[in-house]
Scaffold this motif. Structure first.
Motif, PDB file in Angstrom:
ATOM      1  N   ALA A   1       0.842  -1.205   0.000  1.00 40.57           N
ATOM      2  CA  ALA A   1       0.000   0.000   0.000  1.00 40.57           C
ATOM      3  C   ALA A   1       0.876   1.253   0.000  1.00 40.57           C
ATOM      4  O   ALA A   1       0.580   2.226  -0.695  1.00 40.57           O
ATOM      5  N   ASP A   2       1.966   1.216   0.767  1.00 36.32           N
ATOM      6  CA  ASP A   2       2.896   2.350   0.780  1.00 36.32           C
ATOM      7  C   ASP A   2       3.564   2.529  -0.585  1.00 36.32           C
ATOM      8  O   ASP A   2       3.779   3.661  -1.034  1.00 36.32           O
ATOM      9  N   ILE A   3       3.875   1.413  -1.229  1.00 37.86           N
ATOM     10  CA  ILE A   3       4.463   1.486  -2.569  1.00 37.86           C
ATOM     11  C   ILE A   3       3.447   2.053  -3.552  1.00 37.86           C
ATOM     12  O   ILE A   3       3.778   2.859  -4.421  1.00 37.86           O
ATOM     13  N   GLY A   4       2.203   1.639  -3.404  1.00 41.20           N
ATOM     14  CA  GLY A   4       1.136   2.182  -4.253  1.00 41.20           C
ATOM     15  C   GLY A   4       0.997   3.681  -4.090  1.00 41.20           C
ATOM     16  O   GLY A   4       0.824   4.412  -5.077  1.00 41.20           O
TER      17      GLY A   4
ATOM     18  N   GLY B   1       5.103  -9.219 -10.838  1.00 40.37           N
ATOM     19  CA  GLY B   1       4.545 -10.044  -9.756  1.00 40.37           C
ATOM     20  C   GLY B   1       5.265  -9.924  -8.432  1.00 40.37           C
ATOM     21  O   GLY B   1       5.123 -10.790  -7.556  1.00 40.37           O
ATOM     22  N   ASP B   2       6.043  -8.858  -8.233  1.00 35.54           N
ATOM     23  CA  ASP B   2       6.814  -8.705  -7.003  1.00 35.54           C
ATOM     24  C   ASP B   2       6.021  -8.027  -5.884  1.00 35.54           C
ATOM     25  O   ASP B   2       6.455  -8.034  -4.734  1.00 35.54           O
TER      26      ASP B   2
ATOM     27  N   GLU C   1      -3.120  -4.985  -2.265  1.00 39.37           N
ATOM     28  CA  GLU C   1      -2.641  -4.005  -1.292  1.00 39.37           C
ATOM     29  C   GLU C   1      -2.114  -2.755  -1.997  1.00 39.37           C
ATOM     30  O   GLU C   1      -2.309  -1.637  -1.521  1.00 39.37           O
ATOM     31  N   PHE C   2      -1.441  -2.960  -3.116  1.00 43.70           N
ATOM     32  CA  PHE C   2      -0.916  -1.840  -3.894  1.00 43.70           C
ATOM     33  C   PHE C   2      -2.049  -0.893  -4.286  1.00 43.70           C
ATOM     34  O   PHE C   2      -1.913   0.331  -4.178  1.00 43.70           O
TER      35      PHE C   2
ATOM     36  N   ASN D   1      -8.364   1.838  -8.837  1.00 39.58           N
ATOM     37  CA  ASN D   1      -9.030   0.546  -8.687  1.00 39.58           C
ATOM     38  C   ASN D   1      -9.520  -0.033 -10.002  1.00 39.58           C
ATOM     39  O   ASN D   1     -10.240  -1.031 -10.015  1.00 39.58           O
ATOM     40  N   ASN D   2      -9.143   0.590 -11.105  1.00 40.70           N
ATOM     41  CA  ASN D   2      -9.683   0.170 -12.400  1.00 40.70           C
ATOM     42  C   ASN D   2      -8.669  -0.533 -13.295  1.00 40.70           C
ATOM     43  O   ASN D   2      -9.057  -1.110 -14.301  1.00 40.70           O
ATOM     44  N   PHE D   3      -7.371  -0.481 -12.945  1.00 40.25           N
ATOM     45  CA  PHE D   3      -6.407  -0.966 -13.922  1.00 40.25           C
ATOM     46  C   PHE D   3      -6.442  -2.483 -14.094  1.00 40.25           C
ATOM     47  O   PHE D   3      -6.121  -2.996 -15.161  1.00 40.25           O
ATOM     48  N   LEU D   4      -6.865  -3.228 -13.071  1.00 38.26           N
ATOM     49  CA  LEU D   4      -6.952  -4.678 -13.238  1.00 38.26           C
ATOM     50  C   LEU D   4      -8.014  -5.056 -14.257  1.00 38.26           C
ATOM     51  O   LEU D   4      -7.860  -6.021 -15.002  1.00 38.26           O
TER      52      LEU D   4
END
Length: 298
Positions: free
Chosen positions: A117-120, A230-231, A236-237, A244-247
């Motif tokens: 989440a912090d990386i996101g 995949g790292d 959480e990211f 929330n739409n990119f997946l």
């Protein structure tokens, strides 16, 4: 990829000599820290500036691309620092035929855990930085979509030399046209977000480094690269990133093109530069899968 003791000592002495020939510079100590595919990294102590980091291309024949990489790193780091992003401050950039290197602020870090989440949130902060006035050396007068499509063609050509079954892709122009049909606003994208490029200390992000892959371009490419490697825990990211739409768009042609670019790069990396059979085979298979998925959409 280990450097010889002789090469390390040569680079170390050159940096030491060049800096101490500069006015108001007095380097007391310099020590080899690590090296990557292109650059060697040294830690040094300067009398008035304290602890610093110097990075220099370690190859015997310093290429124009290696020097351009240093310029790119310095340019982007200065721009990000000006806009408040956590990056090491650029101290000195030396360019010459003899040796080129970049000296930056040293930021202490450890191997502590940082959440996805912090990386996101970090990626979101990068994407929000104004890019007006920022010029990226290899992007001048070139379309971002042309750059991406061209290097996919080049990477396929490189990888096919090692394969029994060739990877086949749509023509460059078709990929470029498909990418250019997107409506997303461009922004600064890092394109190598992973924990080794994030300096952290006691669970807090202190700085992001290594802008060699960065461009001003489609933020979806950043997200697809993270997804493909995949790292990072993507769920959480997303919480930290706010996108929330990119997946849901990961099956679209432009998303597949961006993921293919990453898979090809990693396949080449793990088969030719960093010998890792398992990872090399994984990304070769991914490259085949993504190229076949792409062909079905064209």
């Amino acid at each position: 990829m280990n450097l010889s003791k002789e090469r390390i000592e040569f680079l170390q002495k050159k940096i030491y000599k060049v800096l101490n020939n500069q006015e108001n510079w007095n380097v007391k100590r310099i020590k080899f820290l690590s090296n990557g595919v292109v650059n060697a990294v040294f830690i040094l102590e300067e009398e008035s500036r304290g602890i610093l980091i110097a990075r220099t291309p370690w190859g015997l024949d310093e290429s124009n691309e290696d020097v351009a990489s240093l310029i790119k790193e310095a340019t982007i780091a200065k721009h990000c620092f000006k806009h408040g992003l956590k990056v090491p401050k650029v101290v000195h950039l030396h360019l010459s035929k003899e040796i080129s290197f970049l000296v930056s602020e040293y930021i202490n870090g450890d191997d502590s855990f940082i959440s996805a989440a912090d990386i996101g949130h970090l990626v979101s902060s990068i994407h929000k930085i104004p890019f007006e006035g920022l010029s990226i050396v290899e992007q001048e007068n070139k379309s971002f979509y042309h750059i991406v499509s061209s290097r996919i063609v080049d990477r396929v050509s490189t990888l096919n030399k090692f394969l029994s079954h060739e990877i086949k892709i749509p023509p460059l122009k078709e990929m470029e046209t498909t990418l250019s049909m997107t409506n997303s606003d461009h922004c600064l994208i890092h394109l190598d977000i992973r924990t080794p490029n994030i300096i952290r200390y006691k669970g807090e992000i202190k700085a992001v480094i290594d802008w060699d892959n960065a461009f001003i371009g489609d933020p979806l490419m950043e997200l697809m690269r993270i997804l493909e490697t995949g790292d990072i825990d993507i769920q959480e990211f997303q919480k930290g990133n706010g996108n929330n739409n990119f997946l849901t768009s990961s099956s679209r042609p432009n998303s597949i093109i961006y993921r293919l670019d990453t898979a090809l790069m990693l396949a080449i990396l793990f088969t030719t530069y960093i010998k890792d059979i398992d990872k090399g085979q994984h990304y070769i298979q991914r490259s085949h899968y993504l190229s076949n998925s792409l062909k079905r959409l064209f």
